[in-house]
Design a protein around this motif. Structure first.
Motif, PDB file in Angstrom:
ATOM      1  N   ALA A 127       0.841  -1.204   0.000  1.00  0.00           N
ATOM      2  CA  ALA A 127       0.000   0.000   0.000  1.00  0.00           C
ATOM      3  C   ALA A 127       0.875   1.252   0.000  1.00  0.00           C
ATOM      4  O   ALA A 127       0.578   2.229  -0.694  1.00  0.00           O
ATOM      5  N   ALA A 128       1.961   1.205   0.754  1.00  0.00           N
ATOM      6  CA  ALA A 128       2.873   2.356   0.785  1.00  0.00           C
ATOM      7  C   ALA A 128       3.541   2.568  -0.574  1.00  0.00           C
ATOM      8  O   ALA A 128       3.706   3.705  -1.027  1.00  0.00           O
ATOM      9  N   ILE A 129       3.905   1.474  -1.235  1.00  0.00           N
ATOM     10  CA  ILE A 129       4.522   1.604  -2.568  1.00  0.00           C
ATOM     11  C   ILE A 129       3.514   2.199  -3.549  1.00  0.00           C
ATOM     12  O   ILE A 129       3.853   3.092  -4.339  1.00  0.00           O
ATOM     13  N   TRP A 130       2.276   1.729  -3.520  1.00  0.00           N
ATOM     14  CA  TRP A 130       1.270   2.271  -4.443  1.00  0.00           C
ATOM     15  C   TRP A 130       1.014   3.742  -4.151  1.00  0.00           C
ATOM     16  O   TRP A 130       0.868   4.544  -5.082  1.00  0.00           O
ATOM     17  N   ASP A 131       0.978   4.121  -2.884  1.00  0.00           N
ATOM     18  CA  ASP A 131       0.816   5.540  -2.544  1.00  0.00           C
ATOM     19  C   ASP A 131       2.004   6.348  -3.058  1.00  0.00           C
ATOM     20  O   ASP A 131       1.853   7.477  -3.504  1.00  0.00           O
ATOM     21  N   ARG A 132       3.161   5.769  -3.015  1.00  0.00           N
ATOM     22  CA  ARG A 132       4.365   6.432  -3.512  1.00  0.00           C
ATOM     23  C   ARG A 132       4.270   6.623  -5.030  1.00  0.00           C
ATOM     24  O   ARG A 132       4.597   7.691  -5.550  1.00  0.00           O
ATOM     25  N   VAL A 133       3.847   5.579  -5.730  1.00  0.00           N
ATOM     26  CA  VAL A 133       3.688   5.662  -7.186  1.00  0.00           C
ATOM     27  C   VAL A 133       2.656   6.735  -7.537  1.00  0.00           C
ATOM     28  O   VAL A 133       2.868   7.541  -8.456  1.00  0.00           O
ATOM     29  N   ILE A 134       1.550   6.759  -6.800  1.00  0.00           N
ATOM     30  CA  ILE A 134       0.508   7.764  -7.048  1.00  0.00           C
ATOM     31  C   ILE A 134       1.041   9.164  -6.794  1.00  0.00           C
ATOM     32  O   ILE A 134       0.773  10.092  -7.568  1.00  0.00           O
ATOM     33  N   ALA A 135       1.821   9.314  -5.723  1.00  0.00           N
ATOM     34  CA  ALA A 135       2.379  10.642  -5.420  1.00  0.00           C
ATOM     35  C   ALA A 135       3.298  11.121  -6.546  1.00  0.00           C
ATOM     36  O   ALA A 135       3.282  12.294  -6.912  1.00  0.00           O
ATOM     37  N   VAL A 136       4.073  10.208  -7.101  1.00  0.00           N
ATOM     38  CA  VAL A 136       4.988  10.575  -8.188  1.00  0.00           C
ATOM     39  C   VAL A 136       4.205  10.934  -9.446  1.00  0.00           C
ATOM     40  O   VAL A 136       4.534  11.890 -10.152  1.00  0.00           O
ATOM     41  N   ALA A 137       3.151  10.189  -9.742  1.00  0.00           N
ATOM     42  CA  ALA A 137       2.425  10.368 -11.003  1.00  0.00           C
ATOM     43  C   ALA A 137       1.345  11.439 -10.940  1.00  0.00           C
ATOM     44  O   ALA A 137       0.887  11.899 -11.988  1.00  0.00           O
ATOM     45  N   ASN A 138       0.937  11.831  -9.758  1.00  0.00           N
ATOM     46  CA  ASN A 138      -0.211  12.734  -9.609  1.00  0.00           C
ATOM     47  C   ASN A 138       0.069  14.108 -10.222  1.00  0.00           C
ATOM     48  O   ASN A 138       0.883  14.874  -9.733  1.00  0.00           O
ATOM     49  N   GLY A 139      -0.645  14.398 -11.280  1.00  0.00           N
ATOM     50  CA  GLY A 139      -0.489  15.690 -11.954  1.00  0.00           C
ATOM     51  C   GLY A 139      -1.328  16.793 -11.329  1.00  0.00           C
ATOM     52  O   GLY A 139      -1.168  17.964 -11.674  1.00  0.00           O
ATOM     53  N   GLN A 140      -2.218  16.424 -10.404  1.00  0.00           N
ATOM     54  CA  GLN A 140      -3.084  17.404  -9.763  1.00  0.00           C
ATOM     55  C   GLN A 140      -2.390  18.139  -8.616  1.00  0.00           C
ATOM     56  O   GLN A 140      -2.844  19.193  -8.199  1.00  0.00           O
ATOM     57  N   LEU A 141      -1.312  17.558  -8.110  1.00  0.00           N
ATOM     58  CA  LEU A 141      -0.633  18.135  -6.956  1.00  0.00           C
ATOM     59  C   LEU A 141       0.501  19.051  -7.399  1.00  0.00           C
ATOM     60  O   LEU A 141       1.184  18.781  -8.387  1.00  0.00           O
ATOM     61  N   ASP A 142       0.713  20.100  -6.628  1.00  0.00           N
ATOM     62  CA  ASP A 142       1.893  20.928  -6.877  1.00  0.00           C
ATOM     63  C   ASP A 142       3.115  20.191  -6.320  1.00  0.00           C
ATOM     64  O   ASP A 142       2.995  19.149  -5.661  1.00  0.00           O
ATOM     65  N   TYR A 143       4.269  20.725  -6.574  1.00  0.00           N
ATOM     66  CA  TYR A 143       5.515  20.064  -6.206  1.00  0.00           C
ATOM     67  C   TYR A 143       5.569  19.763  -4.715  1.00  0.00           C
ATOM     68  O   TYR A 143       5.907  18.646  -4.307  1.00  0.00           O
ATOM     69  N   GLU A 144       5.248  20.737  -3.872  1.00  0.00           N
ATOM     70  CA  GLU A 144       5.346  20.543  -2.417  1.00  0.00           C
ATOM     71  C   GLU A 144       4.402  19.443  -1.933  1.00  0.00           C
ATOM     72  O   GLU A 144       4.765  18.614  -1.102  1.00  0.00           O
ATOM     73  N   ALA A 145       3.179  19.444  -2.434  1.00  0.00           N
ATOM     74  CA  ALA A 145       2.209  18.420  -2.035  1.00  0.00           C
ATOM     75  C   ALA A 145       2.656  17.042  -2.516  1.00  0.00           C
ATOM     76  O   ALA A 145       2.512  16.047  -1.795  1.00  0.00           O
ATOM     77  N   ARG A 146       3.182  16.975  -3.726  1.00  0.00           N
ATOM     78  CA  ARG A 146       3.664  15.698  -4.264  1.00  0.00           C
ATOM     79  C   ARG A 146       4.816  15.162  -3.406  1.00  0.00           C
ATOM     80  O   ARG A 146       4.840  13.993  -3.032  1.00  0.00           O
ATOM     81  N   VAL A 147       5.750  16.040  -3.054  1.00  0.00           N
ATOM     82  CA  VAL A 147       6.890  15.621  -2.231  1.00  0.00           C
ATOM     83  C   VAL A 147       6.411  15.212  -0.839  1.00  0.00           C
ATOM     84  O   VAL A 147       6.888  14.224  -0.273  1.00  0.00           O
TER      85      VAL A 147
END
Length: 180
Positions: A127-147
């Motif tokens: 689940a943590a890996i999938w959340d990590r993948v989503i965080a990397v791919a998420n185009g809706q988030l700005d840089y700070e939110a993605r990080v």
């Protein structure tokens, strides 16, 4: 005649005792041998299960690390070049996808090898890996939110990894046979 009858009885009882002793001894020996064979088979099965579990647990840890590395590379590329996930070179995205898919197969192997607690811990890492993948791919988030999401998922994954290793040590160090 009384001495003759007594001699016949004594000989008959002697023969019966000899036969009973021989058959009784063979029966006891057969039971003991059978118990030893069953115990040996049980020990061999237990060792095989332990080896299969050790391999499955090691594969989860190895592929978790590869997945983390692959997602880090993709995030670093996005950060360095200021691009969307779809603009990351295909080979980097493919490496990330293959790493995560391979990791998922390793998690499935743990589900098969057991026990249930190890499956639960492997699922937490997944689940943590999938959340990590989503965080990397998420185009809706700005840089700070993605990080932030990326770092949170990384921390959750590392904590789950630590718990997984601790439980794996406990499961693998269980005695081969019950203490009697």
């Amino acid at each position: 005649m009384d001495q003759g009858v007594a001699a016949v009885w004594a000989a008959g009882l002697g023969i019966a005792g000899t036969l009973l002793g021989a058959f009784g001894g063979a029966w006891v020996q057969a039971r003991t041998t059978r118990a030893q064979v069953v115990h040996q088979e049980w020990a061999e099965v237990r060792l095989r299960i332990r080896d299969e579990r050790r391999a499955a647990y090691a594969a989860v840890l190895e592929h978790y690390d590869r997945s983390r590395q692959a997602t880090s590379i993709v995030l670093q590329y996005r950060t360095d070049h200021g691009v969307r996930h779809t603009e990351v070179p295909e080979d980097l995205r493919r490496d990330e996808r293959v790493a995560v898919e391979t990791f998922q197969r390793a998690v499935m192997d743990v589900a098969i090898a057991g026990p249930e607690r190890m499956t639960t811990l492997a699922d937490e890492i997944a689940a943590a890996i999938w959340d990590r993948v989503i965080a990397v791919a998420n185009g809706q988030l700005d840089y700070e939110a993605r990080v932030r999401d990326y770092n949170n998922s990384t921390t959750r994954g590392m904590n789950a990894r630590i718990a997984f290793v601790e439980e794996a040590r406990r499961v693998l160090s269980a005695p081969d046979r019950p203490v009697q």
